[in-house]
Write a protein that holds these residues in place. Structure first.
Motif, PDB file in Angstrom:
ATOM      1  N   VAL A 257      34.139   5.143  28.404  1.00 11.45           N
ATOM      2  CA  VAL A 257      34.949   6.245  27.885  1.00 11.45           C
ATOM      3  C   VAL A 257      34.956   6.230  26.362  1.00 11.45           C
ATOM      4  CG1 VAL A 257      37.228   7.309  27.856  1.00 11.45           C
ATOM      5  CG2 VAL A 257      36.405   6.223  29.953  1.00 11.45           C
ATOM      6  N   THR A 258      35.113   5.045  25.773  1.00 17.95           N
ATOM      7  CA  THR A 258      35.113   4.916  24.308  1.00 17.95           C
ATOM      8  C   THR A 258      33.797   5.407  23.721  1.00 17.95           C
ATOM      9  OG1 THR A 258      36.574   2.992  24.472  1.00 17.95           O
ATOM     10  CG2 THR A 258      35.406   3.298  22.394  1.00 17.95           C
ATOM     11  N   TYR A 259      32.689   5.024  24.330  1.00 13.16           N
ATOM     12  CA  TYR A 259      31.375   5.408  23.803  1.00 13.16           C
ATOM     13  C   TYR A 259      31.077   6.884  24.055  1.00 13.16           C
ATOM     14  CZ  TYR A 259      30.099   0.705  22.365  1.00 13.16           C
ATOM     15  OH  TYR A 259      30.044  -0.487  21.696  1.00 13.16           O
ATOM     16  N   THR A 260      31.514   7.402  25.187  1.00 13.93           N
ATOM     17  CA  THR A 260      31.367   8.837  25.430  1.00 13.93           C
ATOM     18  C   THR A 260      32.136   9.616  24.373  1.00 13.93           C
ATOM     19  OG1 THR A 260      31.123   8.497  27.821  1.00 13.93           O
ATOM     20  CG2 THR A 260      31.788  10.691  27.095  1.00 13.93           C
ATOM     21  N   ASN A 261      33.347   9.177  24.089  1.00 13.69           N
ATOM     22  CA  ASN A 261      34.173   9.833  23.077  1.00 13.69           C
ATOM     23  C   ASN A 261      33.526   9.731  21.696  1.00 13.69           C
ATOM     24  OD1 ASN A 261      36.505  11.361  22.566  1.00 13.69           O
ATOM     25  ND2 ASN A 261      37.615   9.572  21.822  1.00 13.69           N
ATOM     26  N   ALA A 262      32.873   8.610  21.419  1.00  6.24           N
ATOM     27  CA  ALA A 262      32.204   8.434  20.127  1.00  6.24           C
ATOM     28  C   ALA A 262      31.082   9.459  19.952  1.00  6.24           C
ATOM     29  CB  ALA A 262      31.645   7.017  20.015  1.00  6.24           C
ATOM     30  N   LEU A 263      30.317   9.703  21.018  1.00  2.00           N
ATOM     31  CA  LEU A 263      29.257  10.719  20.937  1.00  2.00           C
ATOM     32  C   LEU A 263      29.863  12.100  20.716  1.00  2.00           C
ATOM     33  CD1 LEU A 263      26.696   9.683  23.714  1.00  2.00           C
ATOM     34  CD2 LEU A 263      26.689   9.085  21.295  1.00  2.00           C
ATOM     35  N   LEU A 264      30.996  12.363  21.345  1.00  2.00           N
ATOM     36  CA  LEU A 264      31.667  13.648  21.152  1.00  2.00           C
ATOM     37  C   LEU A 264      32.167  13.809  19.717  1.00  2.00           C
ATOM     38  CD1 LEU A 264      33.778  13.835  24.449  1.00  2.00           C
ATOM     39  CD2 LEU A 264      31.628  15.002  23.957  1.00  2.00           C
ATOM     40  N   LYS A 265      32.402  12.677  19.034  1.00  2.00           N
ATOM     41  CA  LYS A 265      32.898  12.705  17.655  1.00  2.00           C
ATOM     42  C   LYS A 265      31.775  12.701  16.623  1.00  2.00           C
ATOM     43  CE  LYS A 265      37.345  12.149  18.808  1.00  2.00           C
ATOM     44  NZ  LYS A 265      38.385  13.137  18.558  1.00  2.00           N
ATOM     45  N   GLY A 266      30.520  12.769  17.084  1.00  2.00           N
ATOM     46  CA  GLY A 266      29.409  12.851  16.145  1.00  2.00           C
ATOM     47  C   GLY A 266      28.610  11.583  15.952  1.00  2.00           C
ATOM     48  N   PHE A 267      29.032  10.470  16.575  1.00  2.00           N
ATOM     49  CA  PHE A 267      28.221   9.259  16.536  1.00  2.00           C
ATOM     50  C   PHE A 267      26.956   9.478  17.377  1.00  2.00           C
ATOM     51  CE2 PHE A 267      32.413   7.783  15.428  1.00  2.00           C
ATOM     52  CZ  PHE A 267      32.222   6.711  14.573  1.00  2.00           C
ATOM     53  N   THR A 268      25.938   8.646  17.155  1.00  2.00           N
ATOM     54  CA  THR A 268      24.710   8.729  17.944  1.00  2.00           C
ATOM     55  C   THR A 268      24.399   7.354  18.524  1.00  2.00           C
ATOM     56  OG1 THR A 268      23.090   8.091  16.247  1.00  2.00           O
ATOM     57  CG2 THR A 268      23.855  10.391  16.231  1.00  2.00           C
ATOM     58  N   ALA A 269      23.434   7.321  19.431  1.00  2.00           N
ATOM     59  CA  ALA A 269      23.020   6.038  20.007  1.00  2.00           C
ATOM     60  C   ALA A 269      22.390   5.132  18.956  1.00  2.00           C
ATOM     61  CB  ALA A 269      22.037   6.275  21.151  1.00  2.00           C
ATOM     62  N   ALA A 270      21.945   5.713  17.833  1.00  2.00           N
ATOM     63  CA  ALA A 270      21.309   4.942  16.767  1.00  2.00           C
ATOM     64  C   ALA A 270      22.262   4.573  15.640  1.00  2.00           C
ATOM     65  CB  ALA A 270      20.125   5.725  16.199  1.00  2.00           C
ATOM     66  N   THR A 271      23.499   5.069  15.680  1.00  2.00           N
ATOM     67  CA  THR A 271      24.487   4.698  14.665  1.00  2.00           C
ATOM     68  C   THR A 271      24.679   3.184  14.677  1.00  2.00           C
ATOM     69  OG1 THR A 271      25.662   6.796  14.974  1.00  2.00           O
ATOM     70  CG2 THR A 271      26.860   5.026  13.879  1.00  2.00           C
ATOM     71  N   THR A 272      24.720   2.570  13.494  1.00  2.00           N
ATOM     72  CA  THR A 272      24.894   1.119  13.437  1.00  2.00           C
ATOM     73  C   THR A 272      26.341   0.761  13.120  1.00  2.00           C
ATOM     74  OG1 THR A 272      24.217   1.061  11.114  1.00  2.00           O
ATOM     75  CG2 THR A 272      22.516   0.643  12.773  1.00  2.00           C
ATOM     76  N   ILE A 273      26.804  -0.316  13.747  1.00  2.00           N
ATOM     77  CA  ILE A 273      28.152  -0.847  13.521  1.00  2.00           C
ATOM     78  C   ILE A 273      28.015  -2.350  13.289  1.00  2.00           C
ATOM     79  CG2 ILE A 273      30.439  -1.209  14.513  1.00  2.00           C
ATOM     80  CD1 ILE A 273      30.166   1.253  16.095  1.00  2.00           C
ATOM     81  N   LEU A 274      28.726  -2.855  12.303  1.00  2.00           N
ATOM     82  CA  LEU A 274      28.663  -4.280  11.989  1.00  2.00           C
ATOM     83  C   LEU A 274      29.509  -5.077  12.978  1.00  2.00           C
ATOM     84  CD1 LEU A 274      27.731  -6.568  10.102  1.00  2.00           C
ATOM     85  CD2 LEU A 274      29.786  -6.120   8.719  1.00  2.00           C
ATOM     86  N   ASP A 275      28.842  -5.979  13.669  1.00  2.00           N
ATOM     87  CA  ASP A 275      29.546  -6.891  14.571  1.00  2.00           C
ATOM     88  C   ASP A 275      29.830  -8.174  13.798  1.00  2.00           C
ATOM     89  OD1 ASP A 275      30.581  -8.192  16.814  1.00  2.00           O
ATOM     90  OD2 ASP A 275      28.603  -8.986  17.353  1.00  2.00           O
ATOM     91  N   ALA A 276      31.024  -8.257  13.253  1.00  2.00           N
ATOM     92  CA  ALA A 276      31.436  -9.393  12.436  1.00  2.00           C
ATOM     93  C   ALA A 276      32.934  -9.575  12.608  1.00  2.00           C
ATOM     94  CB  ALA A 276      31.088  -9.141  10.967  1.00  2.00           C
ATOM     95  N   PRO A 277      33.480 -10.728  12.214  1.00  2.00           N
ATOM     96  CA  PRO A 277      34.924 -10.941  12.368  1.00  2.00           C
ATOM     97  C   PRO A 277      35.734  -9.860  11.654  1.00  2.00           C
ATOM     98  CG  PRO A 277      33.823 -12.991  11.785  1.00  2.00           C
ATOM     99  CD  PRO A 277      32.798 -11.910  11.653  1.00  2.00           C
ATOM    100  N   ILE A 278      36.788  -9.405  12.326  1.00  2.00           N
ATOM    101  CA  ILE A 278      37.650  -8.377  11.743  1.00  2.00           C
ATOM    102  C   ILE A 278      39.056  -8.528  12.311  1.00  2.00           C
ATOM    103  CG2 ILE A 278      37.093  -6.650  13.523  1.00  2.00           C
ATOM    104  CD1 ILE A 278      37.280  -4.511  11.281  1.00  2.00           C
TER     105      ILE A 278
END
Length: 384
Positions: free
Chosen positions: A111-132
């Motif tokens: 659901v989160t990823y489906t919503n992300a595509l609806l918000k303009g993200f793409t399958a190729a969008t990069t996100i930093l996986d690091a401590p936060i």
């Protein structure tokens, strides 16, 4: 206690409960109703055997129960409902897991990823996986999500983050799109249990809020059906004692998301190469000769373990755990042991001898070389 065995007891009791709520107990018990259901007995019996055998084989993982639901996403038919590994009332077998409240783990990330595509993200969008660390706006405790494997993986595309079920990117995405937006989409796709949105924090994307298996099967069914949700309904027809039809199934679909969005999520979930970073190339999530979209989910302390997957014609949801919510063995490996082998065997049984099905590529989808592979984009987002 039942003296005479009946077929599909959890399903029968589920249907009876639906009928009592609609027609009242006297009508159901003494009204002479004839009910024709969606159950496919061959599929049901195969699923019952697979669940029972696999749960018994996996006893070393301190899991004592399993459940499965098989549906047709095109018309909402429930083809099989295995509420527990058996129906022994003395050990709680009459407890129907498919309608019980359980935490979904990472299976809710779709659901989160489906919503992300609806918000303009793409399958190729990069996100930093690091401590936060996310600080609570009301001064409550801060939240520092961790990954299932205990590691950090640097920059990941959405495709890799979803396929390998990496937690931190999912939490970052939810933080960007907003919790209310994700909850609203989840409800539209089939979740009925999230009635107090103020209670939920960012951990909801990792499965911190209870769902029912019948609901999450509807969520995955929406993706399987190219973004169109068809409510699950186990009843085809009801006739009264005189043969007059009281009710006849007429499936109606409701478009929740566009086919292009559903296609990209389905393609990611079927990408065996993409998920090999965490699951390897020869896991139970892969079914030879067929394109099957699939997602796993495991909750904290391994109290619930899920595998849910689909083709255009079938959704198969599987859960393993313990009725008392006690943890399973920490050696359980999501996607490898637990629910995954059960899911693999049930889905393989369904697809045996059937031609391979692929989700049709919508007209609004374009392709573009990206990071050494051809990636799918919704038209207009390929250059962002």
């Amino acid at each position: 206690p039942r003296q005479n065995p009946i077929h599909a007891p959890h399903f029968v009791m589920y249907v009876k409960d639906l009928l009592v709520k609609k027609y009242g107990l006297p009508m159901v018990e003494r009204g002479g109703l004839t009910i024709r259901t969606t159950l496919d007995l061959k599929t049901q019996e195969a699923a019952e055997k697979i669940v029972k055998d696999q749960v018994e084989q996996a006893g070393y993982l301190h899991l004592t129960n399993g459940a499965s639901l098989v549906t047709n996403p095109k018309n909402g038919d429930i083809l099989a409902m295995v509420g527990s590994k058996d129906y022994d009332e003395e050990v709680g077998g009459n407890y129907n897991i498919t309608t019980a409240l359980r935490q979904p783990g990472s299976s809710i990330k779709v659901v989160t990823y489906t919503n992300a595509l609806l918000k303009g993200f793409t399958a190729a969008t990069t996100i930093l996986d690091a401590p936060i660390t996310f600080k609570s706006p009301d001064g409550g405790p801060s939240y520092s999500p961790v990954n299932y494997d205990g590691r950090f993986h640097g920059n990941l595309t959405l495709r890799l983050a979803l396929a390998n079920s990496i937690n931190i990117p999912a939490v970052k995405l939810l933080n960007a799109e907003g919790i209310p937006s994700m909850i609203e989409l989840a409800k539209k796709m089939g979740i009925t249990t999230w009635n107090d949105p103020d209670r939920y924090g960012l951990a909801i994307t990792l499965g911190a809020a209870d769902v029912k298996m019948i609901d999450i099967a509807a969520v995955y069914g929406t993706l399987a059906n190219q973004g169109e949700k068809v409510d699950l309904n186990p009843i085809l027809e009801i006739k009264d004692s005189k043969g007059a039809t009281l009710e006849k199934k007429q499936p109606e679909g409701k478009k929740i998301i566009e086919p292009n969005t559903a296609f990209i999520i389905s393609d990611i979930l079927a990408d065996n190469n993409a998920r090999s970073m965490e699951f390897g190339t020869n896991s139970p999530l892969n079914i030879d000769g067929h394109t099957v979209s699939v997602k796993t989910g495991t909750t904290d302390n391994k109290r619930d373990n899920w595998t849910i997957g689909y083709t255009p014609s079938y959704v198969v949801a599987v859960w393993v755990g313990n009725n008392d919510n006690s943890p399973m063995d920490q050696a359980l490996a999501s996607g490898i042991t637990g629910a995954a082998p059960i899911w693999h065997d049930i889905m393989s049984n369904l697809l045996q001898g059937k031609p391979a099905e692929k989700h049709p590529i919508p007209q609004e989808i374009v392709t573009k070389p990206c990071s050494g592979k051809i990636e799918y984009f919704i038209k207009g987002t390929e250059n962002f």
